[in-house]
Design an enzyme around this catalytic site. Structure first.
Site, PDB file in Angstrom:
ATOM      1  N   HIS A   1      10.470   5.505  -2.754  1.00  0.00           N
ATOM      2  CA  HIS A   1       9.845   4.930  -1.547  1.00  0.00           C
ATOM      3  C   HIS A   1       9.756   3.402  -1.680  1.00  0.00           C
ATOM      4  O   HIS A   1      10.012   2.666  -0.751  1.00  0.00           O
ATOM      5  CB  HIS A   1       8.456   5.543  -1.361  1.00  0.00           C
ATOM      6  CG  HIS A   1       7.573   5.502  -2.587  1.00  0.00           C
ATOM      7  ND1 HIS A   1       8.025   5.846  -3.839  1.00  0.00           N
ATOM      8  CD2 HIS A   1       6.284   5.122  -2.763  1.00  0.00           C
ATOM      9  CE1 HIS A   1       7.048   5.692  -4.725  1.00  0.00           C
ATOM     10  NE2 HIS A   1       5.989   5.243  -4.091  1.00  0.00           N
TER      11      HIS A   1
ATOM     12  N   ASP B   1       0.861  -1.179   0.000  1.00  0.00           N
ATOM     13  CA  ASP B   1       0.000   0.000   0.000  1.00  0.00           C
ATOM     14  C   ASP B   1       0.893   1.222   0.000  1.00  0.00           C
ATOM     15  O   ASP B   1       1.862   1.297   0.755  1.00  0.00           O
ATOM     16  CB  ASP B   1      -0.936   0.006   1.212  1.00  0.00           C
ATOM     17  CG  ASP B   1      -2.199   0.810   0.917  1.00  0.00           C
ATOM     18  OD1 ASP B   1      -2.961   0.400   0.028  1.00  0.00           O
ATOM     19  OD2 ASP B   1      -2.415   1.858   1.556  1.00  0.00           O
TER      20      ASP B   1
HETATM   21  P1  ITT Z   1      -3.659  -2.082  -5.493  1.00  0.00           P
HETATM   22  O1  ITT Z   1      -4.475  -1.758  -4.251  1.00  0.00           O
HETATM   23  O2  ITT Z   1      -4.324  -3.093  -6.381  1.00  0.00           O
HETATM   24  O3  ITT Z   1      -2.245  -2.421  -5.171  1.00  0.00           O
HETATM   25  P2  ITT Z   1      -3.886   0.762  -5.983  1.00  0.00           P
HETATM   26  O4  ITT Z   1      -3.415   1.670  -7.094  1.00  0.00           O
HETATM   27  O5  ITT Z   1      -5.319   0.931  -5.529  1.00  0.00           O
HETATM   28  O6  ITT Z   1      -3.591  -0.742  -6.411  1.00  0.00           O
HETATM   29  P3  ITT Z   1      -2.942   1.823  -3.469  1.00  0.00           P
HETATM   30  O7  ITT Z   1      -4.258   1.732  -2.802  1.00  0.00           O
HETATM   31  O8  ITT Z   1      -1.713   1.446  -2.700  1.00  0.00           O
HETATM   32  O9  ITT Z   1      -2.900   0.917  -4.780  1.00  0.00           O
HETATM   33  O10 ITT Z   1      -2.776   3.312  -4.012  1.00  0.00           O
HETATM   34  C1  ITT Z   1      -1.546   3.707  -4.539  1.00  0.00           C
HETATM   35  C2  ITT Z   1      -1.734   5.036  -5.255  1.00  0.00           C
HETATM   36  O11 ITT Z   1      -0.741   5.952  -4.787  1.00  0.00           O
HETATM   37  C3  ITT Z   1      -1.476   4.847  -6.744  1.00  0.00           C
HETATM   38  O12 ITT Z   1      -2.671   4.536  -7.431  1.00  0.00           O
HETATM   39  C4  ITT Z   1      -0.891   6.202  -7.117  1.00  0.00           C
HETATM   40  O13 ITT Z   1      -1.936   7.113  -7.295  1.00  0.00           O
HETATM   41  C5  ITT Z   1      -0.113   6.586  -5.863  1.00  0.00           C
HETATM   42  N1  ITT Z   1       1.283   6.094  -5.933  1.00  0.00           N
HETATM   43  C6  ITT Z   1       1.866   5.154  -5.143  1.00  0.00           C
HETATM   44  N2  ITT Z   1       3.135   4.932  -5.518  1.00  0.00           N
HETATM   45  C7  ITT Z   1       3.365   5.736  -6.556  1.00  0.00           C
HETATM   46  C8  ITT Z   1       4.462   5.951  -7.391  1.00  0.00           C
HETATM   47  O14 ITT Z   1       5.588   5.259  -7.256  1.00  0.00           O
HETATM   48  N3  ITT Z   1       4.343   6.839  -8.372  1.00  0.00           N
HETATM   49  C9  ITT Z   1       3.212   7.531  -8.545  1.00  0.00           C
HETATM   50  N4  ITT Z   1       2.107   7.396  -7.818  1.00  0.00           N
HETATM   51  C10 ITT Z   1       2.174   6.491  -6.825  1.00  0.00           C
END
Ligand code: ITT
Length: 210
Positions: A181, A70
């Site tokens: 990160h 996450d």
């Molecule tokens: P899963 O739950 O299926 O893993 P998700 O996209 O919903 O997919 P998260 O709930 O962890 O995952 O949300 C992560 C969001 O944070 C992602 O959709 C991006 O908007 C942002 N994010 C995280 N890491 C990032 C990165 O390396 N570069 C750009 N945006 C990032």
């Protein structure tokens, strides 16, 4: 060959995680390989609890080793929003573009000196649903005045890395892979994973030749 399932549907994340686990002699799969897996409701109040929930739900379903990840963006002047709501900041039908537009709108009158932010990543390991541990990493930056570059995903076209004065959208993906990160969290994840595999073997008396 051993397998680890990355409990994600996010292709951007998955690409980066696969790259970062590249040195391991392990098969890396994802939810795309388990189309009937249950949906994980991300109702935790923290990155950590959501990462654990992903790892445990998919671990219980498959009985296998699972990483739940996450992650998200925290912006100082927005009291750390979007945080755990990063994926859906602009609503349930949010796209990366709509999320970025919302960030830019909210920061319209905020000068560059006050646009500090950080990406955070939490990665949990479970074995058949049993939690082994959770690790995290972060990466500090500034929110740009407009989107710049096509690389990466999500908020990357807005996320300036001060050392390079460029966004992750503009920087070569190899640079992101070395400082992000996700890189910092996965370094710790690898240590935890190796330690678990070696203790696990001892505990199970696995019948290995050594
Ligand atoms: P899963 O739950 O299926 O893993 P998700 O996209 O919903 O997919 P998260 O709930 O962890 O995952 O949300 C992560 C969001 O944070 C992602 O959709 C991006 O908007 C942002 N994010 C995280 N890491 C990032 C990165 O390396 N570069 C750009 N945006 C990032």
């Amino acid at each position: 060959m051993k397998e680890i399932i990355i409990a994600t549907k996010n292709q951007g994340k998955l690409r980066e995680i696969k790259e970062l686990l590249g040195e391991f002699n392990i098969k890396v799969t994802s939810l795309a390989d388990y189309p009937d897996a249950p949906d994980v409701v991300e109702d935790g109040k923290t990155f950590s609890s959501n990462a654990i929930k992903k790892a445990v739900t998919i671990g219980k379903y498959t009985g296998k080793l699972v990483m739940g990840e996450d992650s998200g963006l925290e912006i100082d002047v927005l009291d750390n929003q979007p945080g755990i709501y990063s994926a859906r900041f602009a609503g349930d039908d949010a796209t990366y573009q709509k999320n970025n537009e919302k960030v830019l709108k909210l920061l319209e009158d905020v000068p560059m000196a006050k646009r500090q932010a950080r990406y955070r990543c939490f990665a949990a390991l479970s074995d058949g649903g049993k939690v082994i541990g959770v690790v995290n990493g972060s990466c500090a930056g500034l929110i740009a005045l407009s989107t710049r570059g096509e690389n990466g995903f999500g908020y990357d076209p807005l996320f300036i890395v001060p050392r390079y004065k460029k966004t992750f959208g503009e920087l070569n993906p190899d640079i992101k892979a070395a400082i992000s990160h996700r890189f910092h969290a996965l370094q710790k994840f690898k240590t935890m994973f190796i330690a678990y595999l070696s203790t696990g073997k001892k505990e199970l008396g696995c019948g290995c030749p050594h």
